[in-house]
Design a protein around this motif. Structure first.
Motif, mmCIF file in Angstrom:
data_model
loop_
_atom_site.group_PDB
_atom_site.id
_atom_site.type_symbol
_atom_site.label_atom_id
_atom_site.label_comp_id
_atom_site.label_asym_id
_atom_site.label_seq_id
_atom_site.Cartn_x
_atom_site.Cartn_y
_atom_site.Cartn_z
ATOM 1 N N SER A 100 0.821 -1.215 0.000
ATOM 2 C CA SER A 100 0.000 0.000 0.000
ATOM 3 C C SER A 100 0.852 1.261 0.000
ATOM 4 C CB SER A 100 -0.907 0.012 1.236
ATOM 5 O OG SER A 100 -1.768 -1.104 1.229
ATOM 6 N N GLY A 101 2.055 1.151 0.519
ATOM 7 C CA GLY A 101 2.922 2.315 0.592
ATOM 8 C C GLY A 101 4.171 1.992 1.377
ATOM 9 N N TYR A 102 4.908 3.046 1.747
ATOM 10 C CA TYR A 102 6.163 2.827 2.479
ATOM 11 C C TYR A 102 6.387 3.936 3.490
ATOM 12 C CZ TYR A 102 7.872 6.139 -1.054
ATOM 13 O OH TYR A 102 8.029 7.240 -1.867
ATOM 14 N N LEU A 125 9.509 10.080 -3.745
ATOM 15 C CA LEU A 125 8.152 10.399 -4.173
ATOM 16 C C LEU A 125 8.027 10.389 -5.693
ATOM 17 C CD1 LEU A 125 7.353 13.295 -1.671
ATOM 18 C CD2 LEU A 125 6.355 10.996 -1.665
ATOM 19 N N GLU A 126 9.105 10.735 -6.372
ATOM 20 C CA GLU A 126 9.083 10.757 -7.831
ATOM 21 C C GLU A 126 9.433 9.408 -8.451
ATOM 22 O OE1 GLU A 126 11.668 14.002 -8.863
ATOM 23 O OE2 GLU A 126 10.163 15.527 -8.349
ATOM 24 N N TRP A 127 9.853 8.478 -7.617
ATOM 25 C CA TRP A 127 10.295 7.169 -8.110
ATOM 26 C C TRP A 127 9.126 6.204 -8.276
ATOM 27 C CZ3 TRP A 127 14.248 5.586 -10.643
ATOM 28 C CH2 TRP A 127 14.650 4.245 -10.637
ATOM 29 N N THR A 128 8.149 6.263 -7.353
ATOM 30 C CA THR A 128 6.947 5.440 -7.465
ATOM 31 C C THR A 128 5.740 6.292 -7.086
ATOM 32 O OG1 THR A 128 6.571 4.586 -5.226
ATOM 33 C CG2 THR A 128 8.341 3.550 -6.492
ATOM 34 N N ASN A 129 4.565 5.756 -7.345
ATOM 35 C CA ASN A 129 3.330 6.430 -6.959
ATOM 36 C C ASN A 129 2.725 5.849 -5.687
ATOM 37 O OD1 ASN A 129 3.169 8.338 -9.106
ATOM 38 N ND2 ASN A 129 2.531 6.687 -10.481
ATOM 39 N N LEU A 130 3.494 5.023 -4.989
ATOM 40 C CA LEU A 130 3.000 4.464 -3.735
ATOM 41 C C LEU A 130 2.800 5.563 -2.694
ATOM 42 C CD1 LEU A 130 5.099 1.224 -3.101
ATOM 43 C CD2 LEU A 130 2.713 1.379 -3.831
ATOM 44 N N ASN A 131 1.831 5.354 -1.817
ATOM 45 C CA ASN A 131 1.681 6.251 -0.678
ATOM 46 C C ASN A 131 2.959 6.250 0.156
ATOM 47 O OD1 ASN A 131 -0.899 6.933 -1.398
ATOM 48 N ND2 ASN A 131 -1.902 5.673 0.154
ATOM 49 N N ALA A 149 6.964 22.059 1.123
ATOM 50 C CA ALA A 149 7.396 21.969 -0.268
ATOM 51 C C ALA A 149 7.112 20.601 -0.879
ATOM 52 C CB ALA A 149 8.888 22.289 -0.363
ATOM 53 N N LEU A 150 6.894 19.589 -0.030
ATOM 54 C CA LEU A 150 6.630 18.235 -0.522
ATOM 55 C C LEU A 150 5.141 17.925 -0.636
ATOM 56 C CD1 LEU A 150 9.325 16.398 1.612
ATOM 57 C CD2 LEU A 150 9.434 16.778 -0.855
ATOM 58 N N LEU A 151 4.291 18.805 -0.160
ATOM 59 C CA LEU A 151 2.867 18.501 -0.095
ATOM 60 C C LEU A 151 2.177 18.568 -1.455
ATOM 61 C CD1 LEU A 151 1.795 20.172 3.264
ATOM 62 C CD2 LEU A 151 2.482 17.805 2.825
ATOM 63 N N ASP A 152 2.890 19.032 -2.485
ATOM 64 C CA ASP A 152 2.323 18.981 -3.838
ATOM 65 C C ASP A 152 2.214 17.547 -4.339
ATOM 66 O OD1 ASP A 152 2.038 21.711 -3.983
ATOM 67 O OD2 ASP A 152 3.950 22.040 -4.993
ATOM 68 N N TYR A 153 2.921 16.630 -3.687
ATOM 69 C CA TYR A 153 2.845 15.212 -4.061
ATOM 70 C C TYR A 153 1.678 14.596 -3.282
ATOM 71 C CZ TYR A 153 7.501 15.948 -6.001
ATOM 72 O OH TYR A 153 8.572 16.416 -6.732
ATOM 73 N N PRO A 154 0.579 14.282 -3.966
ATOM 74 C CA PRO A 154 -0.605 13.797 -3.241
ATOM 75 C C PRO A 154 -0.385 12.464 -2.554
ATOM 76 C CG PRO A 154 -0.902 13.574 -5.621
ATOM 77 C CD PRO A 154 0.344 14.376 -5.417
ATOM 78 N N HIS A 155 0.618 11.687 -3.016
ATOM 79 C CA HIS A 155 0.851 10.383 -2.395
ATOM 80 C C HIS A 155 1.767 10.471 -1.174
ATOM 81 C CE1 HIS A 155 3.646 11.055 -5.690
ATOM 82 N NE2 HIS A 155 4.487 10.189 -5.190
ATOM 83 N N LEU A 156 2.153 11.686 -0.763
ATOM 84 C CA LEU A 156 2.726 11.869 0.571
ATOM 85 C C LEU A 156 1.547 12.007 1.523
ATOM 86 C CD1 LEU A 156 5.001 12.289 2.581
ATOM 87 C CD2 LEU A 156 5.035 14.710 1.971
#
Length: 303
Positions: A100-102, A125-131, A149-156
């Motif tokens: 599901s994620g890491y 975050l840019e390597w996979t789309n996992l949560n 600055a990292l919150l633009d990545y929705p999977h964070l």
């Protein structure tokens, strides 16, 4: 916002044979135990799972066992960290196997500045789309601007705190609110959970859930229900005595879990890999006495 599991999180150990090999059958049974005990997610090959001491092959096998044992009943998150190349390899394995994620564990050794730590997480975050859940620990602690600055990545999707900086925790939770899930990852999180819960940390990793999960659940329910008397009672009888043993020797955050599991009859030996050491005999006996008292006073009721 992406949701992550809320409640009590299970962090299985890495059972080892007498020959220091990964015991996959024991791992499977231990994860099944956590699922049967209604843990809300499984975090495999993280700190409790001796991530620092696993080969890439062992890491893959641990994730495979976790996926097989959970059978989709709860989310499976993996540990991802160390040098960036290894971290990306672990993230890719996790993605291939359907995790599901890491959880982003700290990078190896190097002390980076905020820009460097941010870029470390960003590469993942840019390597996979996992949560992804970032872990505030050791040499990887994100301050507000770097995290923002990292919150633009929705999977964070989450932040796990392992340092206990309450000023920072208040700043982050009150700034970002429900954009992230908030996890208490302090060593023996039950000790600090009453201080974390009002800030929005409604989830925590429980080391003792590996061997007395009904106590983890009893404690958390008492917190949620405002049963202060039960919380104090569990502190006195269980949590603070175990925490006192845990603090007696570096590495007990891992090896004491294996000792507890061995005491209740789960298929795990007390064997750990360097630089962690096994629990000393006198400390093992102290833990055994606490667990015996726990099962006498707070018997497990099978649903």
């Amino acid at each position: 916002m992406s949701e992550i599991s809320k409640g009590i999180l299970g962090f299985p150990v890495a059972p080892l044979t007498k020959d220091n090999e990964l015991d996959e059958q024991a791992l499977f049974k231990n994860i099944e135990y956590l699922i049967d005990e209604k843990l809300d997610a499984i975090f495999i090959a993280c700190g409790s799972g001796e991530f620092h001491a696993l080969s890439t092959d062992e890491y893959r096998r641990m994730v495979e066992v976790a996926m097989s044992a959970t059978k989709g009943a709860v989310p499976v998150y993996t540990g991802v960290g160390g040098n960036i190349a290894h971290a990306k390899s672990c993230a890719r394995i996790s993605e291939e196997l359907g995790a599901s994620g890491y959880l982003v564990l700290p990078p190896y050794l190097i002390e980076g500045n905020q820009e460097g730590v941010k870029h470390y997480v960003q590469e993942l975050l840019e390597w996979t789309n996992l949560n992804a859940i970032v872990y505030q620990r050791a040499n990887a602690v994100l301050q507000k601007d770097a995290l923002e600055a990292l919150l633009d990545y929705p999977h964070l999707v989450g932040l796990k705190d392992g340092i206990g900086n309450m000023d920072l925790n208040i700043e982050l939770t009150q700034t970002f609110g429900d954009r992230l899930g908030w996890l208490n990852g302090m060593p023996m999180a039950e000790v600090t959970m009453p201080a974390y819960l009002p800030l929005g940390f409604d989830t925590y990793s429980s080391a003792i859930s590996n061997y007395i999960p009904h106590i983890s659940r009893m404690f958390y329910n008492a917190l949620l229900e405002g049963d202060d008397a039960k919380v104090r009672e569990l502190y006195r009888d269980v949590i603070l005595p175990i925490n006192a043993i845990r603090k007696k020797k570096p590495g007990y955050a891992v090896s004491l879990i294996k000792a507890g599991m061995e005491i209740i009859g789960l298929p795990v030996q007390g064997k750990v890999r360097p630089p962690i050491s096994p629990v000393e005999p006198e400390h093992y006996r102290e833990l055994e006495a606490i667990i015996t008292h726990v099962y006498d006073k707070y018997p497990k009721i099978n649903a």
